[in-house]
Design an enzyme around this catalytic site. Sequence first.
Site, PDB file in Angstrom:
ATOM      1  N   GLY A  38       1.371  -1.129   0.018  1.00 40.19           N
ATOM      2  CA  GLY A  38       0.664  -0.117   0.052  1.00 40.19           C
ATOM      3  C   GLY A  38       0.789   1.578  -0.128  1.00 40.19           C
ATOM      4  O   GLY A  38       0.380   2.309  -0.592  1.00 40.19           O
ATOM      5  N   ASP A  93       0.729   3.611   4.397  1.00 40.07           N
ATOM      6  CA  ASP A  93      -0.351   3.839   3.963  1.00 40.07           C
ATOM      7  C   ASP A  93      -1.268   4.646   4.584  1.00 40.07           C
ATOM      8  O   ASP A  93      -1.289   5.845   5.058  1.00 40.07           O
ATOM      9  CB  ASP A  93      -1.025   2.808   3.040  1.00 40.07           C
ATOM     10  CG  ASP A  93      -1.736   1.721   3.024  1.00 40.07           C
ATOM     11  OD1 ASP A  93      -0.948   1.544   4.297  1.00 40.07           O
ATOM     12  OD2 ASP A  93      -1.485   0.693   2.432  1.00 40.07           O
ATOM     13  N   ASP A  96      -4.581   2.467  10.855  1.00 35.81           N
ATOM     14  CA  ASP A  96      -6.416   2.403  11.053  1.00 35.81           C
ATOM     15  C   ASP A  96      -6.322   1.593  12.783  1.00 35.81           C
ATOM     16  O   ASP A  96      -6.384   2.828  13.354  1.00 35.81           O
ATOM     17  CB  ASP A  96      -6.341   1.015  10.295  1.00 35.81           C
ATOM     18  CG  ASP A  96      -7.602   0.907  10.110  1.00 35.81           C
ATOM     19  OD1 ASP A  96      -9.081   0.872  10.918  1.00 35.81           O
ATOM     20  OD2 ASP A  96      -8.631   0.620   9.246  1.00 35.81           O
ATOM     21  N   LYS A 124      -6.653   6.813  10.556  1.00 36.73           N
ATOM     22  CA  LYS A 124      -8.191   7.129  11.076  1.00 36.73           C
ATOM     23  C   LYS A 124      -8.385   7.362  12.364  1.00 36.73           C
ATOM     24  O   LYS A 124      -7.752   6.811  13.252  1.00 36.73           O
ATOM     25  CB  LYS A 124      -8.278   5.098  11.010  1.00 36.73           C
ATOM     26  CG  LYS A 124      -9.121   5.104   8.866  1.00 36.73           C
ATOM     27  CD  LYS A 124      -9.828   3.613   9.382  1.00 36.73           C
ATOM     28  CE  LYS A 124      -9.974   3.884   7.772  1.00 36.73           C
ATOM     29  NZ  LYS A 124     -10.174   2.318   7.191  1.00 36.73           N
ATOM     30  N   PHE A 145     -13.461   3.110   4.888  1.00 39.86           N
ATOM     31  CA  PHE A 145     -12.694   2.523   3.874  1.00 39.86           C
ATOM     32  C   PHE A 145     -12.599   2.980   2.740  1.00 39.86           C
ATOM     33  O   PHE A 145     -12.677   3.243   2.263  1.00 39.86           O
ATOM     34  CB  PHE A 145     -13.465   0.990   3.806  1.00 39.86           C
ATOM     35  CG  PHE A 145     -12.139   0.020   3.116  1.00 39.86           C
ATOM     36  CD1 PHE A 145     -11.149  -0.560   4.420  1.00 39.86           C
ATOM     37  CD2 PHE A 145     -12.100  -0.474   1.891  1.00 39.86           C
ATOM     38  CE1 PHE A 145     -10.445  -1.621   4.256  1.00 39.86           C
ATOM     39  CE2 PHE A 145     -11.089  -0.796   1.511  1.00 39.86           C
ATOM     40  CZ  PHE A 145      -9.975  -1.679   2.507  1.00 39.86           C
ATOM     41  N   VAL A 146     -11.055   3.477   2.591  1.00 40.47           N
ATOM     42  CA  VAL A 146     -10.385   3.742   1.569  1.00 40.47           C
ATOM     43  C   VAL A 146     -10.049   3.446   0.803  1.00 40.47           C
ATOM     44  O   VAL A 146      -9.655   2.381   0.780  1.00 40.47           O
ATOM     45  CB  VAL A 146      -9.764   5.500   1.746  1.00 40.47           C
ATOM     46  CG1 VAL A 146     -11.104   6.179   2.999  1.00 40.47           C
ATOM     47  CG2 VAL A 146      -8.359   4.773   2.862  1.00 40.47           C
ATOM     48  N   ASP A 152      -6.070  -0.301  -1.342  1.00 40.03           N
ATOM     49  CA  ASP A 152      -6.840  -1.071  -2.564  1.00 40.03           C
ATOM     50  C   ASP A 152      -8.378  -1.757  -1.971  1.00 40.03           C
ATOM     51  O   ASP A 152      -8.140  -2.072  -0.605  1.00 40.03           O
ATOM     52  CB  ASP A 152      -6.029  -2.712  -2.793  1.00 40.03           C
ATOM     53  CG  ASP A 152      -5.823  -3.600  -1.589  1.00 40.03           C
ATOM     54  OD1 ASP A 152      -5.469  -2.895  -0.801  1.00 40.03           O
ATOM     55  OD2 ASP A 152      -6.407  -4.820  -2.020  1.00 40.03           O
ATOM     56  N   ARG A 158      -6.328   0.656  -6.946  1.00 40.61           N
ATOM     57  CA  ARG A 158      -4.371   0.923  -6.069  1.00 40.61           C
ATOM     58  C   ARG A 158      -4.079   2.123  -6.868  1.00 40.61           C
ATOM     59  O   ARG A 158      -3.424   3.260  -6.684  1.00 40.61           O
ATOM     60  CB  ARG A 158      -3.311   0.447  -6.271  1.00 40.61           C
ATOM     61  CG  ARG A 158      -3.361  -1.187  -4.907  1.00 40.61           C
ATOM     62  CD  ARG A 158      -2.218  -1.144  -4.896  1.00 40.61           C
ATOM     63  NE  ARG A 158      -2.719  -3.375  -3.969  1.00 40.61           N
ATOM     64  CZ  ARG A 158      -2.717  -2.603  -2.831  1.00 40.61           C
ATOM     65  NH1 ARG A 158      -2.205  -1.976  -2.094  1.00 40.61           N
ATOM     66  NH2 ARG A 158      -2.152  -4.115  -2.404  1.00 40.61           N
TER      67      ARG A 158
HETATM   68  P1  XMP Z   1      -3.667  -1.594  10.616  1.00 37.09           P
HETATM   69  O1  XMP Z   1      -5.272  -1.564  11.363  1.00 37.09           O
HETATM   70  O2  XMP Z   1      -3.246  -3.148  10.492  1.00 37.09           O
HETATM   71  O3  XMP Z   1      -3.614  -1.089   9.536  1.00 37.09           O
HETATM   72  O4  XMP Z   1      -3.534  -0.098  11.333  1.00 37.09           O
HETATM   73  C1  XMP Z   1      -2.911  -1.582   8.355  1.00 37.09           C
HETATM   74  C2  XMP Z   1      -3.518  -1.929   6.982  1.00 37.09           C
HETATM   75  O5  XMP Z   1      -4.150  -2.397   6.751  1.00 37.09           O
HETATM   76  C3  XMP Z   1      -4.840  -1.911   5.454  1.00 37.09           C
HETATM   77  N1  XMP Z   1      -5.771  -0.894   5.785  1.00 37.09           N
HETATM   78  C4  XMP Z   1      -6.674  -0.896   4.374  1.00 37.09           C
HETATM   79  N2  XMP Z   1      -6.513  -0.728   2.795  1.00 37.09           N
HETATM   80  N3  XMP Z   1      -8.313   0.789   3.568  1.00 37.09           N
HETATM   81  C5  XMP Z   1      -7.450   0.493   2.119  1.00 37.09           C
HETATM   82  O6  XMP Z   1      -7.481   0.212   1.470  1.00 37.09           O
HETATM   83  C6  XMP Z   1      -8.708   0.861   4.351  1.00 37.09           C
HETATM   84  O7  XMP Z   1      -8.913   2.283   4.408  1.00 37.09           O
HETATM   85  C7  XMP Z   1      -7.898   0.747   5.358  1.00 37.09           C
HETATM   86  N4  XMP Z   1      -7.933   0.304   6.616  1.00 37.09           N
HETATM   87  C8  XMP Z   1      -6.461  -0.225   6.619  1.00 37.09           C
HETATM   88  C9  XMP Z   1      -3.220  -1.432   4.961  1.00 37.09           C
HETATM   89  O8  XMP Z   1      -2.729  -2.066   3.501  1.00 37.09           O
HETATM   90  C10 XMP Z   1      -2.680  -0.415   6.454  1.00 37.09           C
HETATM   91  O9  XMP Z   1      -1.779  -0.814   5.688  1.00 37.09           O
END
Ligand code: XMP
Length: 176
Positions: A38, A93, A96, A124, A145-146, A152, A158
């Site tokens: 990402g 990227d 979350d 987030k 969700f973005v 992606d 992407r």
């Molecule tokens: P965490 O929850 O571990 O998430 O902080 C990190 C990884 O999860 C993916 N991720 C997303 N990918 N839209 C996406 O396309 C989203 O809203 C999203 N939220 C989490 C991403 O790969 C990130 O590195």
Amino acid sequence: MKTLLSADDLRTGVVSMADRINRSQAGKPLTVIGVLTGSLVLLADLIRLLDMPSRVGVVQASSYREGIKRGPLTINVELMPKIATRDVLLVDDIFDTGHTLSEVMGLMKRLQPASIRSCVLLRKVGCSQVDVEPDFAAFDIPDVFVVGYGLDYCDAYRNLPYLAALEPGEISRDSE
Ligand code: XMP
């Protein structure tokens, strides 16, 4: 799909984050490690805005195996350059729940860099489940969700030059 940040917005936010990184690193060499997949677009844009001597590498971490569901995290360091004794910037990227950044940072700290900091395109708001925070974030976004600019959904989107939020109807029930 609803546009959240235009290509111009993204450029402005990344330039501003790069300025903050440049100021804090004050010309000292930096090893920049992008978290695959990402961070690819951010990594490519960010390294061209950094003004210190830089090495660039990648680490692979995946948790979103299908749709938006979080699976167990796997980290592959085989492609990563040596980071012992170096100042390291980890680039991801999105922050979350924070589990990915927290686990990758934990693993990298064990490799004894001189220092390690992190930057993300997006944070987030109100979703963190860990006690680490990214050192630099270009944008705070709500809990949606973005996709786009490297992010992606089921391996699609992407390549969008802007960031968009998926509408509930665009997310498959199976992947929630
Ligand atoms: P965490 O929850 O571990 O998430 O902080 C990190 C990884 O999860 C993916 N991720 C997303 N990918 N839209 C996406 O396309 C989203 O809203 C999203 N939220 C989490 C991403 O790969 C990130 O590195």
